[in-house]
Design an enzyme around this catalytic site. Structure first.
Site, PDB file in Angstrom:
ATOM      1  N   HIS A 278       0.877  -1.175   0.000  1.00  0.00           N
ATOM      2  CA  HIS A 278       0.000   0.000   0.000  1.00  0.00           C
ATOM      3  C   HIS A 278       0.915   1.226   0.000  1.00  0.00           C
ATOM      4  O   HIS A 278       2.010   1.180   0.575  1.00  0.00           O
ATOM      5  CB  HIS A 278      -0.825   0.114   1.284  1.00  0.00           C
ATOM      6  CG  HIS A 278      -1.771  -0.999   1.580  1.00  0.00           C
ATOM      7  ND1 HIS A 278      -1.374  -2.166   2.154  1.00  0.00           N
ATOM      8  CD2 HIS A 278      -3.114  -1.090   1.408  1.00  0.00           C
ATOM      9  CE1 HIS A 278      -2.440  -2.950   2.330  1.00  0.00           C
ATOM     10  NE2 HIS A 278      -3.499  -2.330   1.887  1.00  0.00           N
TER      11      HIS A 278
ATOM     12  N   ASP B 269       2.331   1.959   3.349  1.00  0.00           N
ATOM     13  CA  ASP B 269       3.293   0.981   3.888  1.00  0.00           C
ATOM     14  C   ASP B 269       4.703   1.434   3.564  1.00  0.00           C
ATOM     15  O   ASP B 269       5.638   1.243   4.330  1.00  0.00           O
ATOM     16  CB  ASP B 269       3.162  -0.397   3.211  1.00  0.00           C
ATOM     17  CG  ASP B 269       1.791  -0.998   3.307  1.00  0.00           C
ATOM     18  OD1 ASP B 269       1.024  -0.580   4.175  1.00  0.00           O
ATOM     19  OD2 ASP B 269       1.507  -1.914   2.499  1.00  0.00           O
TER      20      ASP B 269
ATOM     21  N   GLU C  52     -10.891  -6.774  -4.434  1.00  0.00           N
ATOM     22  CA  GLU C  52     -10.726  -7.837  -3.445  1.00  0.00           C
ATOM     23  C   GLU C  52     -11.972  -7.900  -2.575  1.00  0.00           C
ATOM     24  O   GLU C  52     -12.196  -7.033  -1.722  1.00  0.00           O
ATOM     25  CB  GLU C  52      -9.489  -7.560  -2.591  1.00  0.00           C
ATOM     26  CG  GLU C  52      -9.256  -8.640  -1.569  1.00  0.00           C
ATOM     27  CD  GLU C  52      -8.017  -8.369  -0.730  1.00  0.00           C
ATOM     28  OE1 GLU C  52      -7.039  -7.810  -1.251  1.00  0.00           O
ATOM     29  OE2 GLU C  52      -8.049  -8.713   0.458  1.00  0.00           O
TER      30      GLU C  52
ATOM     31  N   GLU D 163      -9.265 -13.478  -1.409  1.00  0.00           N
ATOM     32  CA  GLU D 163      -8.554 -13.816  -0.173  1.00  0.00           C
ATOM     33  C   GLU D 163      -9.274 -14.957   0.549  1.00  0.00           C
ATOM     34  O   GLU D 163     -10.491 -14.921   0.751  1.00  0.00           O
ATOM     35  CB  GLU D 163      -8.466 -12.595   0.743  1.00  0.00           C
ATOM     36  CG  GLU D 163      -7.658 -12.954   1.976  1.00  0.00           C
ATOM     37  CD  GLU D 163      -7.538 -11.856   3.013  1.00  0.00           C
ATOM     38  OE1 GLU D 163      -7.165 -10.734   2.663  1.00  0.00           O
ATOM     39  OE2 GLU D 163      -7.796 -12.159   4.192  1.00  0.00           O
TER      40      GLU D 163
ATOM     41  N   ASP E  62      -1.027 -12.565   2.238  1.00  0.00           N
ATOM     42  CA  ASP E  62      -1.638 -11.526   3.064  1.00  0.00           C
ATOM     43  C   ASP E  62      -1.885 -12.154   4.445  1.00  0.00           C
ATOM     44  O   ASP E  62      -3.012 -12.351   4.876  1.00  0.00           O
ATOM     45  CB  ASP E  62      -2.939 -11.033   2.419  1.00  0.00           C
ATOM     46  CG  ASP E  62      -3.401  -9.742   3.055  1.00  0.00           C
ATOM     47  OD1 ASP E  62      -2.761  -9.307   4.023  1.00  0.00           O
ATOM     48  OD2 ASP E  62      -4.404  -9.175   2.591  1.00  0.00           O
TER      49      ASP E  62
HETATM   50  C1  XLS Z   1      -7.780  -6.520   4.602  1.00  0.00           C
HETATM   51  C2  XLS Z   1      -7.317  -6.739   3.248  1.00  0.00           C
HETATM   52  C3  XLS Z   1      -6.187  -5.842   2.777  1.00  0.00           C
HETATM   53  C4  XLS Z   1      -6.056  -5.870   1.277  1.00  0.00           C
HETATM   54  C5  XLS Z   1      -5.241  -4.798   0.699  1.00  0.00           C
HETATM   55  O1  XLS Z   1      -8.541  -7.281   5.179  1.00  0.00           O
HETATM   56  O2  XLS Z   1      -6.972  -8.082   3.157  1.00  0.00           O
HETATM   57  O3  XLS Z   1      -5.001  -6.185   3.381  1.00  0.00           O
HETATM   58  O4  XLS Z   1      -5.536  -7.094   0.847  1.00  0.00           O
HETATM   59  O5  XLS Z   1      -5.711  -3.538   1.009  1.00  0.00           O
HETATM   60 CA    CA Z   2      -6.158  -9.211   1.439  1.00  0.00          CA
HETATM   61 CA    CA Z   3      -7.579 -10.025   5.325  1.00  0.00          CA
END
Ligand code: XLS
Ligand code: CA
Ligand code: CA
Length: 449
Positions: free
Chosen positions: A109, A112, A240, A276, A347
């Site tokens: 990000h 980050d 996502e 995810e 992640d």
């Molecule tokens: C949070 C998300 C975040 C995204 C990126 O729950 O997983 O980390 O992957 O912003």
């Molecule tokens: Ca994520």
């Molecule tokens: Ca997450």
């Protein structure tokens, strides 16, 4: 000092390059199953799996949680006098880690990598100072950017959302970040750009105009897409999905919802999904359900590899360890033709009490090994062919004659009903789904048989 340190200082001096030592190795700092150059089918493991390290969990997180202070006092931030000095140390530690671990990608990000400044212009300046360093380190280590993104959820100004904020002023500030993060991603040769809408949802419908917020989200994404394409970005945009947390309800709830949203607002051509595992679970789905749903519709893009804890209902972001889950995930990914621009981004974060510097390596090693096993099992499923053959057989009645006509949409309901009437009840439909048989075969593959 090892060959793999890239900055002024070596941050993991006791750890060298992580090697493959095989399943019998007792060395916690060695791969047991992930053998980067081993061929599985037509490709090497590293090219199937395309592992990425998440900058935020591994280099920014400090173990703090809503109940307690930081436990992981990282030398790259602890010893720095100024935020930009910490950012520089951090990036050097990160690239040392990437190359010692042997991953080819990372994700970040904006915040980050570089701290927010006093003004949007200063924030952008900070980011680009760090982007120049990242570019140099990418060249030196050959590690590439899988995707970039903007953090539109940590700062208090985003407490009511970013693109969906009821205050236009916040939407405009979100745009300053997304525009700069897209520029940074392009500059670093990023293969993708991700949108995770952490606060793009609502806490209460009593204060929310839901339709307006969804329209604004789409408007914002269209603007971002148009800007990036104009700047020459050729990569993939990812959404996502996540159902909730920190919101009560997030608009990008799950794969099916996001696909509907993308199609509705004309974004289907440029956007794919970044799925995810832990978010799938929070939506009440299996990880593989989300992967198959995306793949079936042609929207599978990239993966955030982690797991939740089945006993609690929040985003624990643990490292993946279940071979059963990774096998099913890799089966879905291989069936869809494998990754192109996407990959497996960890992640995942180490636990609050994992405070040894080696723990960060050990966690990634475990995750990489788990996916290497998953890949081998998935390949076994496909090359042995028993499971795919059974699926094919189940639908064989649509291959010819009237079944094929129905399948192609060449039949009316009256014609279809007439076929049913003529055939009569008999034993039609009483065919076994063979689920337990298939599950037993999968268990044999899991043991390498
Ligand atoms: C949070 C998300 C975040 C995204 C990126 O729950 O997983 O980390 O992957 O912003
Ligand atoms: Ca994520
Ligand atoms: Ca997450």
């Amino acid at each position: 000092m090892s060959d793999y340190y890239v900055g002024k200082k070596e941050y993991f001096p006791k750890i060298g390059k992580i090697k493959y030592e095989g399943p019998k190795s007792a060395n916690p700092l060695a791969f047991k199953y992930y053998n980067a150059e081993k061929k599985v089918g037509k490709k090497m493991m590293k090219d199937h799996l395309r592992f990425a390290v998440a900058y935020w969990h591994s280099f920014c997180a400090d173990g703090s949680d809503p109940f307690g202070a930081a436990t992981q006092l990282r030398p790259w931030t602890a010893n720095a006098r100024k935020p930009m000095e910490a950012a520089t140390n951090k990036i050097e530690a990160a690239f040392e880690f990437f190359s010692k671990l042997g991953v080819n990608f990372y994700c970040f990000h904006d915040r980050d990598m570089a701290p927010e400044g006093a003004t949007p212009a200063e924030s952008e300046k900070n980011l680009f100072t760090m982007v120049r360093k990242a570019k140099r380190l990418q060249r030196a280590t050959k590690v590439k950017l899988l995707w970039g993104t903007a953090n539109l959820f940590t700062h208090p100004r985003y407490m009511n959302g970013a693109a969906t904020n009821p205050d236009f002023g916040v939407v405009a500030l979100a745009a300053t970040q997304v525009k700069a993060a897209i520029d940074a991603t392009i500059e670093l040769g990023g293969l993708g750009y991700t949108f995770w809408g952490g606060r793009e949802g609502y806490m209460s419908l009593l204060n929310t105009d839901l339709q307006k917020e969804k329209d604004h989200l789409a408007r914002f994404l269209i603007m971002a897409r148009d800007y990036a394409r104009k700047q020459g970005f050729k990569g993939v945009f990812y959404i996502e999905p996540k159902p909730m947390e920190p919101t009560k309800h997030q608009y990008d709830y799950d794969t099916e919802t996001v696909i509907g949203f993308l199609r509705h607002y004309g974004l289907a051509k440029d956007f794919r999904l970044n799925i995810e595992a832990n978010h799938a679970e929070l939506a009440g789905h299996d990880f593989v359900h989300e992967l198959e749903t995306a793949a079936a519709a042609g929207f599978l893009g990239s993966v955030d590899a982690n797991r939740g804890d089945a006993m609690n209902g929040w985003d624990t972001d643990q490292f993946p360890i279940s071979y059963y889950e990774t096998a099913l995930a890799m089966y879905a990914i291989l069936k869809a033709g494998g990754f192109t621009a996407g990959g497996l981004n960890f992640d995942s974060k180490i636990r609050r009490n994992s405070v040894d510097p080696a723990d960060l390596f050990i966690a990634h090693i475990g995750g990489m090994d788990a996916f290497a096993v998953g890949l081998e099992v998935a390949h076994r499923i496909i090359s042995d062919g028993k499971i795919p053959a059974l699926v094919k057989k189940r639908y064989a009645s649509f291959k010819k004659d009237d079944g094929a006509k129905f399948d192609r949409g060449q039949m009316t309901l009256t014609q279809l009903a007439a076929i049913g009437t003529k055939a009569g009840y008999g034993k039609t439909g009483l065919t076994s789904g063979k689920q337990e048989y298939l599950e037993n075969i999968l268990n044999q593959y899991l043991l390498g048989l």
